[in-house]
Design a protein around this motif. Structure first.
Motif, PDB file in Angstrom:
ATOM      1  N   HIS A  25     -27.286  23.897  -5.542  1.00  0.00           N
ATOM      2  CA  HIS A  25     -27.676  22.488  -5.623  1.00  0.00           C
ATOM      3  C   HIS A  25     -26.910  21.626  -4.633  1.00  0.00           C
ATOM      4  CE1 HIS A  25     -28.855  23.980  -9.687  1.00  0.00           C
ATOM      5  NE2 HIS A  25     -29.909  23.241  -9.407  1.00  0.00           N
ATOM      6  N   HIS A  26     -25.768  22.123  -4.171  1.00  0.00           N
ATOM      7  CA  HIS A  26     -24.878  21.269  -3.369  1.00  0.00           C
ATOM      8  C   HIS A  26     -23.937  22.194  -2.606  1.00  0.00           C
ATOM      9  CE1 HIS A  26     -22.289  18.066  -2.213  1.00  0.00           C
ATOM     10  NE2 HIS A  26     -21.555  17.963  -3.300  1.00  0.00           N
ATOM     11  N   LEU A  27     -23.771  21.923  -1.302  1.00  0.00           N
ATOM     12  CA  LEU A  27     -22.976  22.847  -0.486  1.00  0.00           C
ATOM     13  C   LEU A  27     -21.586  22.335  -0.146  1.00  0.00           C
ATOM     14  CD1 LEU A  27     -25.645  24.388   1.925  1.00  0.00           C
ATOM     15  CD2 LEU A  27     -24.708  25.298  -0.200  1.00  0.00           C
ATOM     16  N   GLU A  28     -21.103  21.343  -0.866  1.00  0.00           N
ATOM     17  CA  GLU A  28     -19.704  20.962  -0.649  1.00  0.00           C
ATOM     18  C   GLU A  28     -18.833  22.171  -1.037  1.00  0.00           C
ATOM     19  OE1 GLU A  28     -18.652  17.158  -2.354  1.00  0.00           O
ATOM     20  OE2 GLU A  28     -16.745  17.127  -1.267  1.00  0.00           O
ATOM     21  N   PRO A  29     -17.691  22.357  -0.356  1.00  0.00           N
ATOM     22  CA  PRO A  29     -16.942  23.607  -0.572  1.00  0.00           C
ATOM     23  C   PRO A  29     -16.477  23.856  -2.003  1.00  0.00           C
ATOM     24  CG  PRO A  29     -16.232  22.554   1.453  1.00  0.00           C
ATOM     25  CD  PRO A  29     -17.173  21.590   0.781  1.00  0.00           C
ATOM     26  N   ASP A  30     -16.357  22.811  -2.818  1.00  0.00           N
ATOM     27  CA  ASP A  30     -15.939  23.080  -4.205  1.00  0.00           C
ATOM     28  C   ASP A  30     -17.021  23.817  -4.992  1.00  0.00           C
ATOM     29  OD1 ASP A  30     -17.268  20.603  -3.860  1.00  0.00           O
ATOM     30  OD2 ASP A  30     -16.617  19.874  -5.800  1.00  0.00           O
ATOM     31  N   HIS A  31     -18.226  23.872  -4.442  1.00  0.00           N
ATOM     32  CA  HIS A  31     -19.306  24.620  -5.109  1.00  0.00           C
ATOM     33  C   HIS A  31     -19.847  25.758  -4.254  1.00  0.00           C
ATOM     34  CE1 HIS A  31     -18.970  21.373  -7.843  1.00  0.00           C
ATOM     35  NE2 HIS A  31     -19.303  20.497  -6.917  1.00  0.00           N
ATOM     36  N   ALA A  32     -19.555  25.713  -2.984  1.00  0.00           N
ATOM     37  CA  ALA A  32     -20.110  26.732  -2.081  1.00  0.00           C
ATOM     38  C   ALA A  32     -19.057  27.746  -1.642  1.00  0.00           C
ATOM     39  CB  ALA A  32     -20.716  26.043  -0.847  1.00  0.00           C
ATOM     40  N   THR A  74      -5.350  15.482  -7.322  1.00  0.00           N
ATOM     41  CA  THR A  74      -6.064  14.637  -6.360  1.00  0.00           C
ATOM     42  C   THR A  74      -7.247  15.437  -5.855  1.00  0.00           C
ATOM     43  OG1 THR A  74      -3.994  13.671  -5.648  1.00  0.00           O
ATOM     44  CG2 THR A  74      -5.874  13.303  -4.229  1.00  0.00           C
ATOM     45  N   PHE A  75      -8.415  14.829  -5.903  1.00  0.00           N
ATOM     46  CA  PHE A  75      -9.617  15.547  -5.476  1.00  0.00           C
ATOM     47  C   PHE A  75     -10.199  14.848  -4.255  1.00  0.00           C
ATOM     48  CE2 PHE A  75     -14.023  16.685  -5.369  1.00  0.00           C
ATOM     49  CZ  PHE A  75     -14.017  18.027  -5.710  1.00  0.00           C
ATOM     50  N   ASP A  76     -10.571  15.642  -3.249  1.00  0.00           N
ATOM     51  CA  ASP A  76     -11.227  15.078  -2.058  1.00  0.00           C
ATOM     52  C   ASP A  76     -10.419  13.936  -1.445  1.00  0.00           C
ATOM     53  OD1 ASP A  76     -13.385  16.558  -1.478  1.00  0.00           O
ATOM     54  OD2 ASP A  76     -14.889  15.092  -2.109  1.00  0.00           O
ATOM     55  N   GLY A 106     -26.399  19.014 -10.534  1.00  0.00           N
ATOM     56  CA  GLY A 106     -25.497  18.929  -9.380  1.00  0.00           C
ATOM     57  C   GLY A 106     -24.274  18.111  -9.771  1.00  0.00           C
ATOM     58  N   ASP A 107     -23.741  17.339  -8.832  1.00  0.00           N
ATOM     59  CA  ASP A 107     -22.567  16.503  -9.155  1.00  0.00           C
ATOM     60  C   ASP A 107     -22.924  15.337 -10.083  1.00  0.00           C
ATOM     61  OD1 ASP A 107     -20.519  17.778  -7.776  1.00  0.00           O
ATOM     62  OD2 ASP A 107     -20.762  16.589  -5.954  1.00  0.00           O
ATOM     63  N   VAL A 108     -24.196  14.989 -10.150  1.00  0.00           N
ATOM     64  CA  VAL A 108     -24.631  13.844 -10.970  1.00  0.00           C
ATOM     65  C   VAL A 108     -24.220  14.088 -12.430  1.00  0.00           C
ATOM     66  CG1 VAL A 108     -26.628  12.482 -11.695  1.00  0.00           C
ATOM     67  CG2 VAL A 108     -26.604  13.555  -9.441  1.00  0.00           C
ATOM     68  N   LEU A 132     -26.824  12.527  -3.367  1.00  0.00           N
ATOM     69  CA  LEU A 132     -26.056  12.425  -4.608  1.00  0.00           C
ATOM     70  C   LEU A 132     -25.034  13.541  -4.649  1.00  0.00           C
ATOM     71  CD1 LEU A 132     -28.937  11.520  -7.045  1.00  0.00           C
ATOM     72  CD2 LEU A 132     -27.301  10.021  -5.962  1.00  0.00           C
ATOM     73  N   HIS A 133     -24.110  13.509  -3.804  1.00  0.00           N
ATOM     74  CA  HIS A 133     -23.720  12.456  -2.901  1.00  0.00           C
ATOM     75  C   HIS A 133     -23.706  12.899  -1.454  1.00  0.00           C
ATOM     76  CE1 HIS A 133     -19.440  14.103  -2.711  1.00  0.00           C
ATOM     77  NE2 HIS A 133     -20.115  14.888  -3.513  1.00  0.00           N
ATOM     78  N   TRP A 134     -24.306  14.038  -1.162  1.00  0.00           N
ATOM     79  CA  TRP A 134     -24.475  14.515   0.213  1.00  0.00           C
ATOM     80  C   TRP A 134     -25.971  14.541   0.523  1.00  0.00           C
ATOM     81  CZ3 TRP A 134     -21.020  19.180   2.167  1.00  0.00           C
ATOM     82  CH2 TRP A 134     -19.690  18.776   2.231  1.00  0.00           C
ATOM     83  N   TYR A 170     -15.226   6.766 -13.810  1.00  0.00           N
ATOM     84  CA  TYR A 170     -14.449   6.835 -12.570  1.00  0.00           C
ATOM     85  C   TYR A 170     -15.186   7.697 -11.530  1.00  0.00           C
ATOM     86  CZ  TYR A 170     -10.281   7.811  -9.664  1.00  0.00           C
ATOM     87  OH  TYR A 170      -9.394   7.933  -8.625  1.00  0.00           O
ATOM     88  N   TYR A 171     -15.763   8.777 -12.013  1.00  0.00           N
ATOM     89  CA  TYR A 171     -16.524   9.665 -11.123  1.00  0.00           C
ATOM     90  C   TYR A 171     -17.758   8.931 -10.571  1.00  0.00           C
ATOM     91  CZ  TYR A 171     -18.488  14.033  -9.383  1.00  0.00           C
ATOM     92  OH  TYR A 171     -18.982  15.022  -8.568  1.00  0.00           O
ATOM     93  N   TYR A 172     -18.460   8.233 -11.465  1.00  0.00           N
ATOM     94  CA  TYR A 172     -19.619   7.460 -11.001  1.00  0.00           C
ATOM     95  C   TYR A 172     -19.176   6.455  -9.932  1.00  0.00           C
ATOM     96  CZ  TYR A 172     -23.326   4.066 -10.641  1.00  0.00           C
ATOM     97  OH  TYR A 172     -24.287   3.228 -10.113  1.00  0.00           O
ATOM     98  N   LEU A 189     -21.923  19.847 -12.391  1.00  0.00           N
ATOM     99  CA  LEU A 189     -21.034  20.729 -11.611  1.00  0.00           C
ATOM    100  C   LEU A 189     -19.552  20.494 -11.876  1.00  0.00           C
ATOM    101  CD1 LEU A 189     -22.850  20.961  -8.145  1.00  0.00           C
ATOM    102  CD2 LEU A 189     -22.698  22.686  -9.940  1.00  0.00           C
ATOM    103  N   HIS A 190     -19.221  19.407 -12.578  1.00  0.00           N
ATOM    104  CA  HIS A 190     -17.804  19.159 -12.916  1.00  0.00           C
ATOM    105  C   HIS A 190     -17.703  18.636 -14.339  1.00  0.00           C
ATOM    106  CE1 HIS A 190     -16.314  19.471  -8.793  1.00  0.00           C
ATOM    107  NE2 HIS A 190     -17.268  18.647  -8.395  1.00  0.00           N
ATOM    108  N   GLY A 191     -16.749  19.147 -15.076  1.00  0.00           N
ATOM    109  CA  GLY A 191     -16.435  18.565 -16.376  1.00  0.00           C
ATOM    110  C   GLY A 191     -17.404  18.962 -17.459  1.00  0.00           C
TER     111      GLY A 191
HETATM  112 FE1  FEO Z   1     -19.719  16.963  -4.131  1.00  0.00          FE
HETATM  113 FE2  FEO Z   1     -18.397  18.519  -6.510  1.00  0.00          FE
HETATM  114  O1  FEO Z   1     -18.827  18.360  -4.782  1.00  0.00           O
END
Ligand code: FEO
Length: 412
Positions: A82-89, A25-27, A168-170, A149-151, A194-196, A225-227
């Motif tokens: 590119h993005h400061l959500e904790p999964d990347h920061a 489960t993510f986020d 980034g997450d895009v 996208l998305h912060w 699903y991610y989109y 940033l994912h996958g």
């Molecule tokens: Fe929006 Fe992968 O963090």
């Protein structure tokens, strides 16, 4: 691929991210049946090193181990975030400790977040945006302002010499596969969509803005940033984002406005109201109205219908001074939507006080729907002929507003 070794993705650019095969489960909101990855990259040049994003805190050991296999910390000149959500920061604070000379590059909107996420007021940082570029040794990086996208602070960048987009997450997917490249991994198409749907669709206007910037580039690889890293047919994925962000139902022309009427009924009273409202809405030529019984609709279908709708009407009885659970389920789906521009109102039959209708309106207002200043339609118990006519007129007036009739709407 060995999880502990960096992988060169193009000449002198390496994957140094971390794999998380076990996350389910993510986020809080996303199911991740195939796990995920926190992609980060390292760019080596003759004049120093650029670290591109970091990883979730629990995975920083892998990340630092990969950096150490490629360079010493004093070679690091820049940390591009590119993005400061904790999964990347998550690893930024430790990275700054190990490479204090490095300058952090962020979007202007990220400035307060960088301080909050590192709890460090003294970080050496610089803000960057579209048309700014960084040249270090053999690599030129153009920055691209792609907010929401998305912060609010998200951005992308492009390595000119390699036609490589750091998105980034895009274009991301929660899909762990250590073979890493789109042409080597398994079928990740469900995870990509699903991610989109869950991350990007609520911001589809911003997706289209970002695509305008990407359209000016020759893109051979997308390092998300994912996958999977996308290298085989990058434009296939770009066009999917464009299509999904522009989507309208195939059978409804762009000249028509769509009104969706969701209702829940115990004794058919709210349903009778819904049908009269539907007739009223349908009396406006350019409106395509539809009725949906909330007792029998799947969540994903609700989300898709809500997304396509210009106007949303929700009808509910009041039970024990509240709206029944299926109504709240519908309202909770709104988090997956782009609400801007959607018009909303509510109606319902009630026995004593009818609080549920106003609860729906409050929720719509807090989500920044356009709620026109017309009285919500509340009817005590069984609607009579006069009341059904009022419902018809309510539907007609709502449809005129969705259709563009000028009215003043207080959005606060
Ligand atoms: Fe929006 Fe992968 O963090």
């Amino acid at each position: 691929m060995n999880h502990t070794k960096p992988l060169e993705i193009v000449e002198n650019i390496y994957f140094i991210g971390a794999f998380d095969p076990d996350i389910r489960t993510f986020d809080i909101i996303m199911k991740t049946a195939n796990g995920s990855s926190y992609n980060a990259y390292l760019i080596k040049t003759s004049e120093g090193v650029i670290i591109v994003d970091t990883v979730k805190l629990e995975f920083q050991r892998d990340f630092f181990s990969k950096i150490e296999q490629l360079c010493s910390y004093d070679e690091i000149k820049y940390v591009l975030c590119h993005h400061l959500e904790p999964d990347h920061a998550g690893a930024i604070p430790e990275l700054i400790k190990r490479a204090p000379q490095a300058k952090v590059l962020i979007s202007p909107q990220a400035t307060p977040m960088l301080k909050a996420i590192t709890n460090n007021e003294n970080i050496d940082f610089e803000t960057v945006w579209t048309n700014k570029e960084l040249k270090l040794g053999e690599k030129t990086i153009k920055f691209l302002t792609t907010p929401y996208l998305h912060w609010p602070e998200t951005m992308s960048s492009y390595v000119v010499e390699d036609s490589l987009l750091f998105s980034g997450d895009v274009f991301g997917s929660h899909y762990y596969d250590s073979r890493l490249f789109d042409d080597l991994v398994g079928d990740f198409s469900y995870a990509f969509k699903y991610y989109y749907d869950h991350i990007m669709r609520p911001f589809k206007t911003y997706v289209l803005n970002a695509l305008k910037l990407y359209d000016k580039l020759d893109i051979k690889m997308i390092a998300t940033l994912h996958g999977p890293i996308i290298r085989e047919k990058p434009y296939k994925y770009i066009e999917l984002y464009r299509k999904w962000s522009l989507d309208r139902p195939d059978n409804i022309s762009s000249n028509n406005k769509i009104i969706s009427i969701f209702y829940l009924t115990s004794y058919k009273n709210t349903r009778d109201m819904a049908e009269a409202i539907f007739e009223g809405a349908e009396s406006i030529k350019t409106i395509r109205a539809s009725l949906y019984d909330l007792a029998s609709i799947e969540e994903q279908n609700m989300i898709n219908i809500l997304e396509e709708s210009d106007g949303i009407l929700i009808g509910t009885p009041t039970i024990n001074a509240d709206a029944p659970k299926p109504v709240w389920d519908l309202l909770s789906c709104m988090m997956y939507l782009e609400k801007r521009g959607k018009t909303g109102q509510a109606f319902g039959s009630y026995g004593w006080s009818g609080e549920a209708v106003n609860m729906i309106l409050d929720r719509m207002k807090s989500l920044h729907f356009r709620v026109p200043p017309i009285e919500p339609m509340k009817i005590r118990l069984i609607p009579n002929e006069d009341e059904l006519e009022k419902c018809y007129n309510f539907g007609k007036e709502f449809a005129q507003i969705v259709n563009g009739k000028m009215i003043e709407i207080d959005m606060n």
